[in-house]
Design an enzyme around this catalytic site. Structure first.
Site, mmCIF file in Angstrom:
data_model
loop_
_atom_site.group_PDB
_atom_site.id
_atom_site.type_symbol
_atom_site.label_atom_id
_atom_site.label_comp_id
_atom_site.label_asym_id
_atom_site.label_seq_id
_atom_site.Cartn_x
_atom_site.Cartn_y
_atom_site.Cartn_z
ATOM 1 N N LYS A 81 0.858 -1.190 0.000
ATOM 2 C CA LYS A 81 0.000 0.000 0.000
ATOM 3 C C LYS A 81 0.887 1.231 0.000
ATOM 4 C CE LYS A 81 -3.971 1.986 2.485
ATOM 5 N NZ LYS A 81 -4.951 1.756 3.581
ATOM 6 N N SER A 154 -9.865 2.022 2.520
ATOM 7 C CA SER A 154 -8.983 2.833 1.721
ATOM 8 C C SER A 154 -7.971 1.977 0.960
ATOM 9 C CB SER A 154 -8.225 3.814 2.629
ATOM 10 O OG SER A 154 -7.343 3.110 3.500
ATOM 11 N N SER A 178 -10.663 -0.337 6.564
ATOM 12 C CA SER A 178 -9.957 -0.214 5.289
ATOM 13 C C SER A 178 -9.245 -1.467 4.814
ATOM 14 C CB SER A 178 -8.946 0.937 5.360
ATOM 15 O OG SER A 178 -9.607 2.155 5.534
#
Length: 469
Positions: A81, A154, A178
Site C-alpha cells: 500500500k 482505503s 480499510s
C-alpha cells in the site's frame, strides 16, 4: 496446460519455488505481464517497480540456487500500500502534496518483507491519506468483479490487485474498515491484527491510535504468513507490542473442536440485507460442522445502531488526522481533496472537553469488549450490512449519515478497541459479486483467527473464486 502461477496461494507457490520447480523470475515476469495487460483498466497500482522487482527476483533465484533459502516469502511477489515508505521510491499516500516524496529509508514492514526475501512489485493505490475518498487527481481502482461496483476503501488497490492476480498478497492498513471493506468487496482474505502488533514506523498516519497495519491475501494461511513476517517489536515505534510474533501457521487444523464462537443474533440481524445475513448464517453452520460451538452473546450497547459510536469514531479520527497533517494543513489547504480537508477541519474544531468525553467512552467500550471476548474465542459478525454496493450508491453516502453509520457498524468498533479481525469471502450475491463476513478475536488472538479461517477455507471454496483468469 500451463500453470496459472498468478492464481496460486503463497502456501502453494512457496514450496515450488523452494524445490526450484518454478523460478522467482518466471513468477515475477508473469505478474508484471498481467499488470501491464490488466492494470490499465483496474488502476490498482500507483507505481509499478518493474526493474527493481526483476532485480530482486534474480537475486532470490541465485540465493535459492546456492542453498540460502530464507523462508516461504522468498521470491514471492507482494504489493505494498502506497502508505508505506519505500527507500528511494515515490510514496504519496494517495495525496497530491506527497507525489514527489522519496523516503530515504524503508518503513519497518517494507524492510521486514525484504529481509524475508519477498519481491516488491510496486505501490498500491489508496484513498487520499487513507481516509474515505480518492484525491481528485487520482484514478480510483476498479472492482475486477464488476466495474460498476465499489472496490472498498482505503486499501482499494490492495484488494483489487490481490483479487485480480496482480500480486500474491499485499500489505495494507485499516483505521475504520480499510482492510475489511476491500477484502469483502473483492473476495479476498484480510487480517487486521491487534493494534500495535505491527510497527507503524514509516507508515503515513491517518489516526495513529486507530491505525492497524495488516495483510490481504488469497487465504487465511497466506494472511497469517505475511503477518508473521512483518509483526514484532520495533525500537523505531515505541507503541509496537513486545509480545512474541504470533505463530499463525503452527496451530492450523482441519477442525475447530473446542472453539467457542459468539453470535449476537440481534446485532447481526439489525437492518442487515438478506444476502449478507444468509452468508453469515451459512458461515456459522460451516464453523459448527467443523466442531466449533456457537454461543449466544450480547455485544455492548455502545456498538448498537443509534448509540453514537460511529460519530465518536469519526470525531476521534478527525482530531488525530488534524495532528497528523499539522505540517501541511492548513498551510497547503488548496492541495487537499474536499473530503480529507473537511475531516481535518472537524478535528481542529472539536473542543478538548468533547474529545475527552469521547476518549472516556472509548475506554469503557474497550473494557466491555475485552470482557465479552473472555467468554468466547471468536465473535462472528457481518463486515457491513449491505449487499455489494454499486458506485452509484456509494456516491450518495455523503448525503445519508445513516448509510455511513451502517457501513461502519461492524468495523470501526474494533479499531476503537484494538481487537484483531479476519475477513473471509463467504458467498456471492445474486449479481455474482463477493460477500464477506468477519471474525473477531481477543487481543493477540491472530493465531486463532488464522486457524478458524483456514479450517473454514478447507471446507469451502469461496476464496478460490476469481474475477479474472
Amino acid at each position: 496446460m500451463a500453470t496459472a502461477w498468478h492464481l496460486l496461494s503463497i502456501a502453494e507457490l512457496a514450496p515450488q519455488i523452494r524445490r526450484r520447480e518454478v523460478s522467482p523470475t518466471t513468477v515475477v515476469r508473469v505478474q508484471l505481464d498481467r499488470i501491464a495487460a490488466l492494470d490499465g483498466a483496474l488502476h490498482s497500482y500507483a507505481l509499478v517497480m518493474a526493474d527493481a522487482a526483476m532485480a530482486q527476483a534474480e537475486a532470490a533465484e541465485a540465493e535459492i540456487a546456492a542453498g540460502r533459502y530464507r523462508g516461504p516469502l522468498h521470491g514471492v511477489p507482494i504489493g505494498i500500500k502506497d502508505l508505506c515508505w519505500t527507500e528511494g521510491v515515490p510514496t504519496a499516500a494517495g495525496m497530491a502534496i506527497h507525489r514527489d516524496f522519496r523516503p530515504d529509508r524503508d518503513a519497518t514492514v517494507v524492510r521486514r518483507l525484504r529481509d524475508a526475501g519477498a519481491v516488491l512489485l510496486g505501490k498500491l493505490q489508496l484513498t487520499e491519506g487513507a481516509y474515505s475518498d480518492h484525491h481528485p487527481s487520482v484514478t480510483a481502482p476498479v472492482n475486477p468483479w464488476h466495474a460498476d461496483y465499489w472496490p472498498g476503501i482505503s486499501s482499494s488497490g490492495a484488494g483489487v490487485a490481490t483479487a485480480a492476480g496482480l500480486c500474491h498478497g499485499a500489505i495494507a492498513s485499516d483505521t475504520g474498515g480499510s482492510i475489511r471493506w476491500p477484502s469483502a468487496a473483492n473476495g479476498v482474505t484480510g487480517l487486521k491484527p491487534t493494534w500495535g502488533r505491527v510497527s507503524r514506523h514509516g507508515v503515513f498516519a491517518l489516526a495513529p491510535s486507530l491505525d492497524h497495519v495488516g495483510t490481504m491475501a488469497r487465504s487465511a494461511a497466506d494472511a497469517g504468513l505475511l503477518l508473521q513476517a512483518i509483526a514484532g517489536v520495533d525500537p523505531e515505534d515505541p507503541t509496537a507490542l513486545h509480545d512474541p510474533v504470533p505463530d499463525c501457521l503452527g496451530g492450523i487444523a482441519t477442525d475447530l473442536r473446542g472453539v467457542r464462537i459468539g453470535i449476537d443474533a440481534d446485532w447481526n440481524g439489525d437492518g442487515v440485507d438478506a444476502e449478507v445475513g444468509a452468508v453469515v448464517g451459512a458461515a456459522a453452520e460451516v464453523l459448527q460442522a467443523l466442531g466449533a460451538s456457537l454461543v449466544d452473546v450480547r455485544v455492548p450497547d455502545a456498538v448498537r445502531a443509534g448509540s453514537g459510536l460511529t460519530d465518536d469514531w469519526a470525531a476521534n479520527c478527525a482530531v488525530e488526522a488534524a495532528v497528523a497533517h499539522a505540517a501541511t494543513y492548513p498551510a497547503r489547504r488548496d492541495e487537499y481533496g474536499a473530503v480529507l480537508a473537511s475531516v481535518i477541519e472537524a478535528g481542529r474544531a472539536l473542543s478538548g472537553i468533547d474529545y475527552q468525553r469521547i476518549l472516556l467512552r472509548r475506554a469503557q467500550l474497550r473494557g466491555r469488549m475485552v470482557a465479552l471476548l473472555r467468554t468466547v474465542d471468536l465473535l462472528l459478525t457481518p463486515v457491513h450490512p449491505y449487499a455489494p454496493l454499486s458506485l452509484a450508491a456509494v456516491r450518495t453516502l455523503g448525503e445519508q449519515p445513516a448509510l455511513i453509520a451502517g457501513l461502519q457498524r461492524y468495523t470501526c468498533p474494533f479499531n476503537l478497541t484494538g481487537h484483531p479481525t479476519l475477513t473471509l469471502p463467504g458467498g456471492l450475491s445474486r449479481q455474482g459479486l463477493p460477500i464477506g463476513f468477519q471474525l473477531v478475536a481477543p487481543h493477540l488472538g491472530e493465531a486463532m483467527l488464522v486457524r478458524a479461517g483456514a479450517a473454514f477455507q478447507g471446507a469451502t471454496g469461496w476464496h478460490r473464486q476469481h474475477p479474472v483468469n
